[in-house]
Design a protein around this motif. Structure first.
Motif, PDB file in Angstrom:
ATOM      1  N   THR A 118       9.931   6.114  -6.411  1.00  0.00           N
ATOM      2  CA  THR A 118       8.543   5.679  -6.603  1.00  0.00           C
ATOM      3  C   THR A 118       8.411   4.487  -7.544  1.00  0.00           C
ATOM      4  O   THR A 118       7.371   4.310  -8.179  1.00  0.00           O
ATOM      5  CB  THR A 118       7.608   6.826  -7.058  1.00  0.00           C
ATOM      6  N   PRO A 127       7.504   0.835  -7.954  1.00  0.00           N
ATOM      7  CA  PRO A 127       6.745  -0.105  -7.122  1.00  0.00           C
ATOM      8  C   PRO A 127       7.654  -1.222  -6.593  1.00  0.00           C
ATOM      9  O   PRO A 127       8.570  -1.671  -7.285  1.00  0.00           O
ATOM     10  CB  PRO A 127       5.686  -0.670  -8.079  1.00  0.00           C
ATOM     11  N   ILE A 180       9.750   5.407 -14.491  1.00  0.00           N
ATOM     12  CA  ILE A 180       8.702   5.426 -13.484  1.00  0.00           C
ATOM     13  C   ILE A 180       7.403   5.869 -14.139  1.00  0.00           C
ATOM     14  O   ILE A 180       7.390   6.259 -15.311  1.00  0.00           O
ATOM     15  CB  ILE A 180       9.071   6.328 -12.282  1.00  0.00           C
ATOM     16  N   ASP A 181       6.335   5.793 -13.380  1.00  0.00           N
ATOM     17  CA  ASP A 181       5.019   6.156 -13.880  1.00  0.00           C
ATOM     18  C   ASP A 181       5.065   7.537 -14.524  1.00  0.00           C
ATOM     19  O   ASP A 181       5.556   8.482 -13.926  1.00  0.00           O
ATOM     20  CB  ASP A 181       4.012   6.125 -12.731  1.00  0.00           C
TER      21      ASP A 181
END
Length: 126
Positions: A32, A34, A58-59
């Motif tokens: 995930t 981007p 990641i987020d």
């Protein structure tokens, strides 16, 4: 365990495989990351002496690593920065303790400064 900032040249950290892919880009996207960030990371890695291992967050602040497996494919993994070691054997022992069931893992080798910076960023975000 020594803090990552005190490690000499390399830091070894356990990484649990989530999936394997034919390209580093596919592995990053599966984690995930981007697409634009994944492309920037890949381009930046071309200048590196060790382009076979890419670490990012990641987020949400979770550390992930993409590394080339012995099979030549790219493994998308969850990285455990808080388990970084200055010796490969120590990281392997920690990895064995983290693995559950049929999970597979690798030991990622990165410059200690990179792991230290990622740890500081993860702590600040999380």
């Amino acid at each position: 365990m020594k803090p990552a900032a005190r490690l000499t040249d390399s830091a070894y950290l356990p990484a649990i495989v989530r999936a394997e892919f034919d390209s580093a880009l596919d592995a990053l996207l599966a984690l995930t990351v981007p697409r634009d960030e994944a492309m920037d990371l890949l381009v930046a890695s071309w200048l590196s002496a060790e382009p076979d291992c890419l670490l990012t967050t990641i987020d949400g602040g979770r550390a992930v690593v993409v590394l080339r497996a012995a099979s030549g494919r790219w493994a998308a993994c969850n990285a455990f920065l808080n388990h970084s070691c200055d010796r490969h054997a120590d990281a392997e022992r920690r990895l064995r303790r983290l693995l559950r069931g049929h999970q597979r893992g690798h030991v990622a080798c990165l410059p200690a400064t990179v792991v230290s910076l990622a740890s500081a960023t993860t702590i600040a975000v999380g």
